[in-house]
Design an enzyme around this catalytic site. Sequence first.
Site, PDB file in Angstrom:
ATOM      1  N   HIS A  26       0.778  -1.100   0.009  1.00  0.00           N
ATOM      2  CA  HIS A  26      -0.014  -0.212   0.135  1.00  0.00           C
ATOM      3  C   HIS A  26       0.909   1.475   0.167  1.00  0.00           C
ATOM      4  CE1 HIS A  26       0.297  -1.190   4.585  1.00  0.00           C
ATOM      5  NE2 HIS A  26       1.313   0.020   4.317  1.00  0.00           N
TER       6      HIS A  26
HETATM    7  C1  T46 Z   1       2.276   0.955   7.167  1.00  0.00           C
HETATM    8  C2  T46 Z   1       3.238  -0.311   7.353  1.00  0.00           C
HETATM    9  C3  T46 Z   1       4.753  -0.297   7.566  1.00  0.00           C
HETATM   10  C4  T46 Z   1      -5.207  -0.120  13.157  1.00  0.00           C
HETATM   11  O1  T46 Z   1      -6.319  -0.188  13.490  1.00  0.00           O
HETATM   12  N1  T46 Z   1      -4.379   1.107  13.448  1.00  0.00           N
HETATM   13  C5  T46 Z   1      -3.035   1.163  13.107  1.00  0.00           C
HETATM   14  O2  T46 Z   1      -2.304   2.032  13.723  1.00  0.00           O
HETATM   15  C6  T46 Z   1      -2.629   0.535  12.277  1.00  0.00           C
HETATM   16  C7  T46 Z   1      -1.066   0.612  11.651  1.00  0.00           C
HETATM   17  C8  T46 Z   1      -3.483  -0.473  11.803  1.00  0.00           C
HETATM   18  N2  T46 Z   1      -4.720  -0.780  12.116  1.00  0.00           N
HETATM   19  C9  T46 Z   1      -5.450  -1.868  11.633  1.00  0.00           C
HETATM   20  C10 T46 Z   1      -5.685  -1.878  10.165  1.00  0.00           C
HETATM   21  C11 T46 Z   1      -5.945  -3.206   9.577  1.00  0.00           C
HETATM   22  O3  T46 Z   1      -7.128  -3.590  10.029  1.00  0.00           O
HETATM   23  O4  T46 Z   1      -4.638  -3.151  11.914  1.00  0.00           O
HETATM   24  C12 T46 Z   1      -4.968  -3.757  10.704  1.00  0.00           C
HETATM   25  C13 T46 Z   1      -3.549  -4.262  10.042  1.00  0.00           C
HETATM   26  O5  T46 Z   1      -3.136  -3.279   9.401  1.00  0.00           O
HETATM   27  P1  T46 Z   1      -2.141  -3.577   7.873  1.00  0.00           P
HETATM   28  O6  T46 Z   1      -2.889  -4.637   7.126  1.00  0.00           O
HETATM   29  O7  T46 Z   1      -2.442  -2.143   7.278  1.00  0.00           O
HETATM   30  O8  T46 Z   1      -0.752  -3.803   8.591  1.00  0.00           O
HETATM   31  P2  T46 Z   1       0.417  -3.614   7.628  1.00  0.00           P
HETATM   32  O9  T46 Z   1       1.690  -4.399   8.323  1.00  0.00           O
HETATM   33  O10 T46 Z   1       0.371  -4.197   6.223  1.00  0.00           O
HETATM   34  O11 T46 Z   1       0.829  -2.224   7.364  1.00  0.00           O
HETATM   35  C14 T46 Z   1       1.337  -1.509   8.554  1.00  0.00           C
HETATM   36  C15 T46 Z   1       0.439  -0.050   8.343  1.00  0.00           C
HETATM   37  O12 T46 Z   1      -0.910  -0.188   8.518  1.00  0.00           O
HETATM   38  C16 T46 Z   1       1.027   0.645   7.248  1.00  0.00           C
HETATM   39  O13 T46 Z   1       0.400   2.047   7.623  1.00  0.00           O
HETATM   40  O14 T46 Z   1       2.789   1.645   6.522  1.00  0.00           O
HETATM   41  O15 T46 Z   1       2.714  -1.203   8.587  1.00  0.00           O
END
Ligand code: T46
Length: 143
Positions: A50
């Site tokens: 993303h």
């Molecule tokens: C990024 C990379 C480096 C929340 O509710 N609060 C938060 O602060 C974050 C970061 C995520 N979430 C929720 C959103 C999704 O439902 O946690 C779940 C997993 O998030 P995501 O699939 O986006 O996680 P990653 O590891 O793919 O990405 C994360 C960050 O979301 C993103 O901003 O840049 O780490």
Amino acid sequence: MNTEVIDIKTIGSDGKGSLSFYEAQRTVPFPIRRVYYTYGVEAGIERGAHAHRDLWQLLVCPNGCVEVLLEDESHRWSERLDRPDKGLVIGPYVWHSMVWRTEGAVLLVSASDWYDEGDYIRDYDTFRREVCAYVARTAEPGA
Ligand code: T46
């Protein structure tokens, strides 16, 4: 574009380990409103895929190795976060994925704003469209 590798200041303490630190708006070029960390990820697993529209973040791997795959408007490259004193700043319109290279690696992220799902671009074609528009906008005189 909108990425930077930074050295995290580290103080060694006479055979008693090391202490690393960074400070918002001093060594980190943005204010920090949120800190999160990802862990318990098996080696070989890829997360992310993303970009963000406004958010700035600093990624650090205090333990183990996480490789970050990056893409901006015109380049694809990667950075290995394999030292606790190496930080990677990622700003808007940089597509990124994180690949866990070692079991037990921890990814620590300091972000410039609170969590907002509306700031994410999770669809690659939308990213390609928006990054070109972003580059054109920021290249305008006075932008
Ligand atoms: C990024 C990379 C480096 C929340 O509710 N609060 C938060 O602060 C974050 C970061 C995520 N979430 C929720 C959103 C999704 O439902 O946690 C779940 C997993 O998030 P995501 O699939 O986006 O996680 P990653 O590891 O793919 O990405 C994360 C960050 O979301 C993103 O901003 O840049 O780490």
